[in-house]
Write an enzyme that holds these catalytic residues in place. Structure first.
Site, PDB file in Angstrom:
ATOM      1  N   TYR A 164       0.846  -1.207   0.000  1.00  0.00           N
ATOM      2  CA  TYR A 164       0.000   0.000   0.000  1.00  0.00           C
ATOM      3  C   TYR A 164       0.877   1.251   0.000  1.00  0.00           C
ATOM      4  CZ  TYR A 164      -3.971  -3.028   1.369  1.00  0.00           C
ATOM      5  OH  TYR A 164      -4.938  -4.003   1.435  1.00  0.00           O
ATOM      6  N   THR A 165       0.801   2.143  -0.973  1.00  0.00           N
ATOM      7  CA  THR A 165       0.068   1.984  -2.216  1.00  0.00           C
ATOM      8  C   THR A 165       1.021   2.266  -3.379  1.00  0.00           C
ATOM      9  OG1 THR A 165      -0.650   4.278  -1.857  1.00  0.00           O
ATOM     10  CG2 THR A 165      -2.253   2.572  -1.431  1.00  0.00           C
TER      11      THR A 165
END
Length: 338
Positions: free
Chosen positions: A54-55
């Site tokens: 992420y991300t």
């Protein structure tokens, strides 16, 4: 008073709604993310779910940003012992996932080499000495399941990880993993994080086989996208303009006639209770077999508070039957209960 739910056969007990953090460092900056974390913790929330990647799809984000935000928040609040922190390993790290197997860094997969390194990196970013639930993000066809489970077992025995889980596994893959753990005396997955919601074909994809495996073998279910990427909030409807959202394009593709009818049923049930469609969708999930805690995301405290309203909503048997009927799926002969 909130009742915490046991995760499968593990010793972990979770708040009925998990807090997903994919948006941290993406659609929510650090200040907003910490405010959301504060509110979730304030109401008794203890289950925070993230992932190392992420991300990476955000320009300039090499991955790990969500973990870093959580780590700073936990250190500042001094509340680590109150939390169940879950993260994941598998995906390629680096800006644009640019450090995968095709590069000299090879930062990807479920090999022993990468699992051990990725866990160390996650521990550092989270500023903790252990991860409560370490999940494989999806299957790695280039690594034998024995190697993956052996590496995860070593992490548990060293105290770096408490329990292991999987995400995005098919029923046969989950059964293969459970059988391998039993046969080789290795740590076993205590949970699965599948995509699961009322939407078609998502509901059928989970209930067709995976749900039965989880019930039979005591595997906890902590689904992602329980609101179908926002579709089940009711803000997307056929024949109406799409709202300004990063997920509007994807939502539009899933807005079939059947799914629109499901949303309409949620509207009807919600009106009877003075609730919102999203709350009804989550309340329906919470009464399904093997369910522990759907994972929800929010970009603001107001969004989170709306979702937390689920916990005071009590669906009647008639409500559940109406939603079941609207979202039902066709079963093959082999799936009929006799």
């Amino acid at each position: 008073m909130t009742t915490y739910r046991r995760l499968g056969r593990s010793g972990l007990h979770l708040f009925p709604l998990g807090l997903g953090t994919m948006q941290f460092g993406w659609s929510a900056d650090e200040a907003a993310s910490q405010t959301i974390l504060d509110r979730y913790y304030e109401v008794g929330g203890n289950f925070i779910d993230t992932a190392d990647i992420y991300t990476t799809w955000t320009p300039g984000n090499p991955g790990g940003v969500s973990e870093e935000i959580i780590g700073r928040w936990v250190k500042e609040r001094g509340n680590r012992d109150d939390l169940v922190i879950a993260t994941k390993v598998r995906g390629a790290m680096g800006d644009g996932a640019g450090e995968g197997r095709s590069t000299i860094k090879q930062r990807e997969g479920l090999s022993r080499r990468w699992i051990m390194k990725a866990c160390e990196d996650s521990l550092r970013r989270l500023q903790t000495d252990h991860i409560d639930l370490y999940q494989v993000h999806w299957v790695d066809n280039q690594t034998p399941i024995e190697e993956t489970l052996s590496a995860l077992t070593d992490l548990v025995r060293r105290g770096y990880v408490r329990y292991i889980g999987c995400s995005n596994y098919s029923a046969w893959r989950l059964m293969q993993a459970l059988w391998t753990s039993d046969r080789r005396n290795l740590e076993s997955f205590v949970s699965i994080q599948p995509e699961y919601s009322l939407l078609s074909p998502t509901r059928a994809n989970f209930e067709r086989e995976l749900q039965r495996v989880c019930v039979e073998y005591g595997v906890g279910v902590v689904p992602w996208s329980p609101l179908g990427g926002g579709l089940l909030t009711g803000k997307y409807r056929r024949g109406q303009p799409m709202p300004d959202s990063v997920r509007a394009g994807e939502a539009g593709k899933r807005l079939t006639e059947h799914n629109d009818a499901i949303i309409g049923t949620l509207d009807t049930v919600a009106q009877r209770h003075g609730a919102k469609p999203a709350q009804v969708a989550l309340a329906w999930l919470l009464q399904t077999p093997a369910m522990t805690a759907p994972i929800v995301g929010a970009n603001s405290v107001a969004q989170l508070d709306d979702l937390l309203g689920t916990l005071t909503l009590n669906l009647t048997p008639e409500d559940v039957k109406e939603i079941d009927t609207a979202s039902d799926w066709e079963r093959a002969r082999t799936e009929q209960e006799r």
